[in-house]
Design a protein around this motif. Structure first.
Motif, PDB file in Angstrom:
ATOM      1  N   ALA A  68      31.027  48.945  43.618  1.00  0.00           N
ATOM      2  CA  ALA A  68      32.309  49.188  44.272  1.00  0.00           C
ATOM      3  C   ALA A  68      32.144  49.343  45.784  1.00  0.00           C
ATOM      4  O   ALA A  68      32.948  48.819  46.567  1.00  0.00           O
ATOM      5  N   LEU A  69      31.096  50.046  46.204  1.00  0.00           N
ATOM      6  CA  LEU A  69      30.872  50.240  47.635  1.00  0.00           C
ATOM      7  C   LEU A  69      30.541  48.926  48.324  1.00  0.00           C
ATOM      8  O   LEU A  69      31.057  48.629  49.414  1.00  0.00           O
ATOM      9  N   LYS A  70      29.686  48.126  47.711  1.00  0.00           N
ATOM     10  CA  LYS A  70      29.376  46.810  48.286  1.00  0.00           C
ATOM     11  C   LYS A  70      30.617  45.934  48.331  1.00  0.00           C
ATOM     12  O   LYS A  70      30.854  45.220  49.313  1.00  0.00           O
ATOM     13  N   HIS A  71      31.411  45.980  47.281  1.00  0.00           N
ATOM     14  CA  HIS A  71      32.639  45.206  47.237  1.00  0.00           C
ATOM     15  C   HIS A  71      33.590  45.649  48.345  1.00  0.00           C
ATOM     16  O   HIS A  71      34.224  44.819  49.012  1.00  0.00           O
ATOM     17  N   PRO A 141      34.836  37.888  41.063  1.00  0.00           N
ATOM     18  CA  PRO A 141      33.711  38.626  41.674  1.00  0.00           C
ATOM     19  C   PRO A 141      33.053  39.586  40.697  1.00  0.00           C
ATOM     20  O   PRO A 141      33.640  39.968  39.679  1.00  0.00           O
ATOM     21  N   PRO A 142      31.821  40.018  40.995  1.00  0.00           N
ATOM     22  CA  PRO A 142      31.045  40.863  40.061  1.00  0.00           C
ATOM     23  C   PRO A 142      31.704  42.184  39.720  1.00  0.00           C
ATOM     24  O   PRO A 142      31.534  42.686  38.616  1.00  0.00           O
ATOM     25  N   LEU A 143      32.454  42.772  40.661  1.00  0.00           N
ATOM     26  CA  LEU A 143      33.063  44.065  40.369  1.00  0.00           C
ATOM     27  C   LEU A 143      34.013  43.986  39.181  1.00  0.00           C
ATOM     28  O   LEU A 143      34.168  44.946  38.432  1.00  0.00           O
ATOM     29  N   LEU A 144      34.644  42.833  38.979  1.00  0.00           N
ATOM     30  CA  LEU A 144      35.603  42.675  37.894  1.00  0.00           C
ATOM     31  C   LEU A 144      34.946  42.290  36.579  1.00  0.00           C
ATOM     32  O   LEU A 144      35.608  42.273  35.545  1.00  0.00           O
ATOM     33  N   THR A 145      33.669  41.941  36.604  1.00  0.00           N
ATOM     34  CA  THR A 145      33.024  41.461  35.378  1.00  0.00           C
ATOM     35  C   THR A 145      31.815  42.293  34.961  1.00  0.00           C
ATOM     36  O   THR A 145      31.604  42.501  33.761  1.00  0.00           O
ATOM     37  N   VAL A 166      41.133  44.185  42.993  1.00  0.00           N
ATOM     38  CA  VAL A 166      42.352  43.372  42.920  1.00  0.00           C
ATOM     39  C   VAL A 166      43.240  43.600  44.138  1.00  0.00           C
ATOM     40  O   VAL A 166      43.528  42.663  44.892  1.00  0.00           O
ATOM     41  N   VAL A 167      43.675  44.833  44.353  1.00  0.00           N
ATOM     42  CA  VAL A 167      44.681  45.090  45.377  1.00  0.00           C
ATOM     43  C   VAL A 167      44.100  44.922  46.786  1.00  0.00           C
ATOM     44  O   VAL A 167      44.579  44.102  47.587  1.00  0.00           O
ATOM     45  N   LEU A 168      43.055  45.702  47.114  1.00  0.00           N
ATOM     46  CA  LEU A 168      42.505  45.636  48.467  1.00  0.00           C
ATOM     47  C   LEU A 168      41.853  44.281  48.754  1.00  0.00           C
ATOM     48  O   LEU A 168      41.991  43.742  49.856  1.00  0.00           O
ATOM     49  N   LEU A 244      43.540  39.814  38.526  1.00  0.00           N
ATOM     50  CA  LEU A 244      43.878  40.707  37.425  1.00  0.00           C
ATOM     51  C   LEU A 244      43.695  40.013  36.074  1.00  0.00           C
ATOM     52  O   LEU A 244      43.187  40.616  35.115  1.00  0.00           O
ATOM     53  N   ALA A 245      44.087  38.734  35.994  1.00  0.00           N
ATOM     54  CA  ALA A 245      43.846  37.980  34.757  1.00  0.00           C
ATOM     55  C   ALA A 245      42.348  37.797  34.527  1.00  0.00           C
ATOM     56  O   ALA A 245      41.877  37.841  33.376  1.00  0.00           O
ATOM     57  N   GLY A 246      41.585  37.593  35.602  1.00  0.00           N
ATOM     58  CA  GLY A 246      40.140  37.482  35.457  1.00  0.00           C
ATOM     59  C   GLY A 246      39.484  38.771  35.019  1.00  0.00           C
ATOM     60  O   GLY A 246      38.440  38.761  34.348  1.00  0.00           O
ATOM     61  N   PHE A 247      40.081  39.905  35.390  1.00  0.00           N
ATOM     62  CA  PHE A 247      39.557  41.205  34.977  1.00  0.00           C
ATOM     63  C   PHE A 247      39.581  41.346  33.454  1.00  0.00           C
ATOM     64  O   PHE A 247      38.656  41.891  32.843  1.00  0.00           O
ATOM     65  N   PHE A 248      40.632  40.829  32.816  1.00  0.00           N
ATOM     66  CA  PHE A 248      40.755  40.887  31.358  1.00  0.00           C
ATOM     67  C   PHE A 248      40.315  39.586  30.694  1.00  0.00           C
ATOM     68  O   PHE A 248      40.729  39.307  29.561  1.00  0.00           O
ATOM     69  N   ARG A 249      39.491  38.820  31.377  1.00  0.00           N
ATOM     70  CA  ARG A 249      39.089  37.509  30.855  1.00  0.00           C
ATOM     71  C   ARG A 249      38.363  37.627  29.516  1.00  0.00           C
ATOM     72  O   ARG A 249      38.667  36.893  28.558  1.00  0.00           O
TER      73      ARG A 249
END
Length: 342
Positions: A68-71, A141-145, A166-168, A244-249
């Protein structure tokens, strides 16, 4: 009333009205977008270099918070600082950065387009992973997966990933790439250069060969949405929906596997069929949403062109500035590409 065939004029975007301060602002911004792009590229490369040299002292050992910090630093803070530099140096108006297209129908259509892109890239990634098993094709991106498992992790982890990933990310990346870079590259008769240049810059910001094909396609679509609708909010909505769709992929793939095949573990043939289903479903959703957007763009473009012709009367339309070769922007692309390859 009609403009001369030799007059080089094209409305910056269908939503932009013909006003004299727009022309002067665009002349002042010509060639200046490379400054912000080069600053962002240099900062990103230096940060990645520092992570490779001092991997143990840069972040804590916790995987979620480190990711999260790197992201946050890579695709949130650095693009925001580059956008602030551009705003401080050239002071473009909000109409140039945010656009003047404020139709509410842009947002839901852009969201549908973002979801359709997520489905298409997921299907294509699943298909290519079977055709080329030695290669890896990422979609988000990796944070979402890699950080958490959707629907199984804690609520704070979900909120952290959604806010940062997603948002930021959508707001800051879109602000820099499609709020400053794309409009500046679009000056004059250079729509193709603006779309390709901003899409390449957007894809290279992630510094991932696995993400490069998907982010190129997404950047190409976001550039078209931003420049044609003249609305930065439409591009932000499309990217947010995509992420957001990729987060729930993974959850979507599991549910579709259960629906169509009755099991989660699929063999090669069923995986191929599932990839085609997802790909065609995304295309079926993308076509009507993009067609409706195109119809709105054409109507608005004709309306603004009639306003421009009525404003100038029998005089020719004002000539737009030509787009010079932007060496700092090309250098930023080369810097990001070099860091990706090395």
């Amino acid at each position: 009333m009609a403009a001369s065939g030799k007059t080089k004029f094209r409305l910056y975007a269908p939503g932009r009205r013909l006003r004299m301060f727009d022309m002067s602002e665009r002349r002042r911004l010509t060639g200046s977008t490379g400054i912000a792009a080069l600053f962002a590229a240099a900062a990103l490369v230096l940060f990645r270099f520092a992570m490779s040299v001092w991997p143990s002292t840069t972040f804590a050992s916790d995987a979620l918070w480190s990711t999260a910090l790197k992201h946050l630093i890579i695709i949130c803070l650095i693009p925001l600082l580059a956008s602030g530099l551009m705003q401080f140096a050239k002071k473009p108006s909000a109409r140039f950065v945010l656009g003047s297209g404020h139709k509410s129908a842009y947002i839901p259509l852009s969201i549908l387009t973002g979801v359709a892109l997520a489905l298409m890239t997921s299907g294509a990634s699943l298909l290519m992973s079977r055709v080329f098993p030695d290669l890896t094709f990422a979609v988000v991106p990796p944070l979402l997966t890699d950080a958490i498992v959707p629907l199984k992790s804690t609520l704070p982890a979900h909120l952290l990933v959604i806010v940062l990933g997603v948002v930021l990310s959508s707001a800051t990346l879109t602000l820099l790439t499609f709020g400053y870079v794309a409009p500046c590259l679009d000056i004059g008769w250079h729509r193709l250069r603006a779309v390709l240049g901003s899409a390449c810059f957007f894809a290279l910001l992630f510094a991932s060969t696995d993400l490069l094909p998907a982010m190129l396609a997404v950047g190409f679509c976001l550039a078209l949405i931003r420049l044609n609708t003249d609305s930065l909010y439409a591009a932000i909505a499309a990217l947010s929906a995509y992420l957001l769709a990729g987060f729930f992929r993974s959850t979507i793939l599991q549910q579709l596997s259960l629906i169509f095949f009755g099991q989660i573990r699929l063999d090669a043939e069923n995986t191929y069929q599932l990839a085609l289903i997802i790909l065609l479903s995304g295309a079926a959703l993308c076509v009507p949403s993009f067609v409706f957007l195109s119809g709105m763009w054409n109507d608005q473009h004709k309306e603004r062109l009639r306003e421009a012709l009525s404003a100038v009367g029998d005089k020719p339309l004002p000539q737009e500035p030509d787009r010079p070769l932007d060496l700092p922007f090309l250098l930023s692309l080369a810097l990001l590409a070099g860091a990706l390859l090395i």
